[in-house]
Design an enzyme around this catalytic site. Structure first.
Site, mmCIF file in Angstrom:
data_model
loop_
_atom_site.group_PDB
_atom_site.id
_atom_site.type_symbol
_atom_site.label_atom_id
_atom_site.label_comp_id
_atom_site.label_asym_id
_atom_site.label_seq_id
_atom_site.Cartn_x
_atom_site.Cartn_y
_atom_site.Cartn_z
ATOM 1 N N CYS A 1 0.835 -1.212 0.000
ATOM 2 C CA CYS A 1 0.000 0.000 0.000
ATOM 3 C C CYS A 1 0.868 1.261 0.000
ATOM 4 O O CYS A 1 1.457 1.602 -1.002
ATOM 5 C CB CYS A 1 -0.983 -0.040 1.165
ATOM 6 S SG CYS A 1 -2.306 1.172 1.006
ATOM 7 N N GLU B 1 -1.003 -8.488 5.253
ATOM 8 C CA GLU B 1 -0.883 -8.623 6.722
ATOM 9 C C GLU B 1 -2.238 -8.518 7.408
ATOM 10 O O GLU B 1 -2.393 -8.934 8.555
ATOM 11 C CB GLU B 1 0.115 -7.589 7.269
ATOM 12 C CG GLU B 1 -0.418 -6.185 7.475
ATOM 13 C CD GLU B 1 -0.592 -5.392 6.187
ATOM 14 O OE1 GLU B 1 -0.382 -5.943 5.093
ATOM 15 O OE2 GLU B 1 -0.955 -4.201 6.279
ATOM 16 N N HIS C 1 -3.493 -5.455 1.246
ATOM 17 C CA HIS C 1 -2.783 -5.650 2.511
ATOM 18 C C HIS C 1 -2.761 -7.134 2.898
ATOM 19 O O HIS C 1 -3.726 -7.611 3.518
ATOM 20 C CB HIS C 1 -3.486 -4.884 3.628
ATOM 21 C CG HIS C 1 -3.241 -3.412 3.610
ATOM 22 N ND1 HIS C 1 -2.261 -2.802 4.369
ATOM 23 C CD2 HIS C 1 -3.856 -2.422 2.922
ATOM 24 C CE1 HIS C 1 -2.282 -1.499 4.153
ATOM 25 N NE2 HIS C 1 -3.241 -1.233 3.279
#
Lengths: 275, 174
Positions: free
Chosen positions: A92, A224, A222
């Site tokens: 990002c 994570e 994302h």
């Protein structure tokens, strides 16, 4: 390389995903440490095996997302390490920094050849937060150390950005497809340039691009935030939805890894020489 | 009727201008400007009643100008920079505009839908560079171009030419 690979997570003022990213790396069997943007010497001395630029709003996205962080001295080191072949991942805002650093697509060393421009959606503008579906480009899966375990399936991941539309100059538009790593698609794997399948108007439905060598990956979604299965919303269809339901039924929901783990596990496999 | 442009500025110091200036000082100590100001720039396309139409739109839509934190003026009434520490400074404006811009498109749709009697609107950012006296206008202009257009990591900051275009409006006569 160390017996347990060390992955450095670079924290800029305004980064806000560094701890989730570090946890994802640790839970993939690697070591990780967060370095602030002004810890150049500490970063150099620790000789990391890979680098991650996490998501967030470095320098509050002032001027243009990623533009100010790209000029920081610590990026000199990341830039030279990437040129030496070490894996680098930008998530990002990290992807915006890599683009503004000229590290991706990286056709001409150091030259800025693409942009992550403001989302272009009819009827709305600004920040967009939602789940998207991705597939991995075949070439990227072969050469990119972050994508080796992603397989041929459809990967659901969340996005959250205002400036995530990959743009290339007119003379580079044909060449851009060779840098494709991740592309937006629907839950069946079918690409479309229309919202919401392509959520921001990105050229060629690109969600992530890499350099020619494949060691530098810039991605807007994302991973994570989808490292664990419990992070998936209940409506996710397809293979990952089935896996989620299965983990709920078997009582292993809290400990089962989700689709975002594939990116970090791929790197761990890469260091183990399993690909 | 023609187009009418306004500039919008924060009442407080602009944080983006401060960050850009500190970045310039760090990476271009030799050529960085002595002052840098930043404004939102709105160009209204063919407003039916000219300034009256634009004033009406600005007073109605606080997303364009929030009177609690911003002030605005027509572009031709906006000649004096905030920084007047040196009356002999050379000032150069550069306007940065996204080549494809949802904000402009969506505001155009909103204003048309609400019968605001304007053909459309284009949003940009106006950066105003100030250089201390002793520099020629051409030299200052070249510095501004170098500082603005980001072609490499170590070259330029304010505009990514892949997705943005720049133009230098007419020189200021202050």
């Amino acid at each position: 390389m160390k017996s347990v690979p060390l992955v450095a997570v670079i924290q800029f003022p305004g980064s806000n995903c560094e701890y989730e990213t570090k946890r994802g790396i640790l839970n993939s069997g690697m070591d990780s440490c967060i370095y602030r943007w002004n810890q150049c010497r500490e970063l150099r001395d620790s000789q990391p095996d890979a680098y991650v630029l996490p998501g967030g709003f470095s320098f509050q996205d002032r001027v243009r997302a990623g533009a100010v962080a790209a000029k920081e001295r610590i990026m000199d080191l990341v830039f030279s390490e990437a040129a030496g072949g070490k894996p680098v991942l930008g998530i990002c805002n990290g992807a915006q920094i890599l683009v503004e650093s000229g590290m991706v697509p990286g056709w001409e060393r150091g030259r800025i050849e693409s942009a992550l421009a403001a989302n272009h959606i009819s009827g709305r503008s600004g920040y967009l937060s939602r789940w998207v579906f991705l597939h991995v480009a075949a070439k990227a899966q072969q050469i990119c150390p972050w994508l080796g375990k992603t397989g041929n399936g459809i990967i659901p991941l969340p996005i959250a950005h205002a400036e995530g539309r990959f743009v290339f100059s007119e003379e580079n538009r044909e060449r851009a497809s060779s840098s494709a790593a991740l592309k937006y698609c629907d839950e069946k794997g079918i690409e479309s340039s229309d919202y919401p399948v392509n959520p921001n108007g990105s050229f060629l439905n690109l969600a992530g691009i890499m350099n020619d060598r494949g060691n530098v990956l810039a991605m807007m979604p994302h991973p994570e935030r989808a490292f664990w299965m419990w992070q998936l919303p209940p409506w996710i269809p397809g293979e990952w939805g089935d896996r989620r339901d299965q983990s709920l039924r078997s009582g292993s929901h809290a400990d089962t890894k989700g689709p975002g783990s594939l990116f970090f596990m791929s790197l761990a496999d890469h260091f183990r020489g399993e690909r | 009727m023609g187009n009418i442009s306004i500039i919008v500025r924060l009442k407080s110091p602009d944080p983006a201008a401060m960050t850009a200036m500190s970045t310039f000082r760090r990476i271009y100590p030799e050529t960085c400007p002595d002052s840098l100001e930043r404004y939102d720039y709105w160009c209204f396309l063919n407003p039916c009643l000219g300034r009256e139409t634009v004033s009406g739109i600005v007073s109605r839509y606080h997303d364009i100008v929030n009177p609690n934190k911003q002030t605005w003026s027509f572009i031709d009434e906006f000649s004096k920079p905030v920084d007047r520490s040196d009356d002999r400074m050379v000032w150069i404006d550069v306007r940065v505009t996204d080549r494809v811009d949802s904000v402009s498109e969506n505001w155009t749709a909103i204003l048309r839908r609400n019968r605001c009697e304007v053909e459309g609107v284009l949003c940009s950012v106006l950066w105003r560079f100030g250089f201390a006296s002793g520099i020629s206008f051409d030299n200052a202009r070249n510095r501004v171009l170098d500082l603005t257009v980001s072609t490499r990591r170590d070259h330029g900051l304010l505009a990514n030419p892949v997705s943005q275009k720049i133009d230098l409006p007419a020189p200021l006569l202050i």
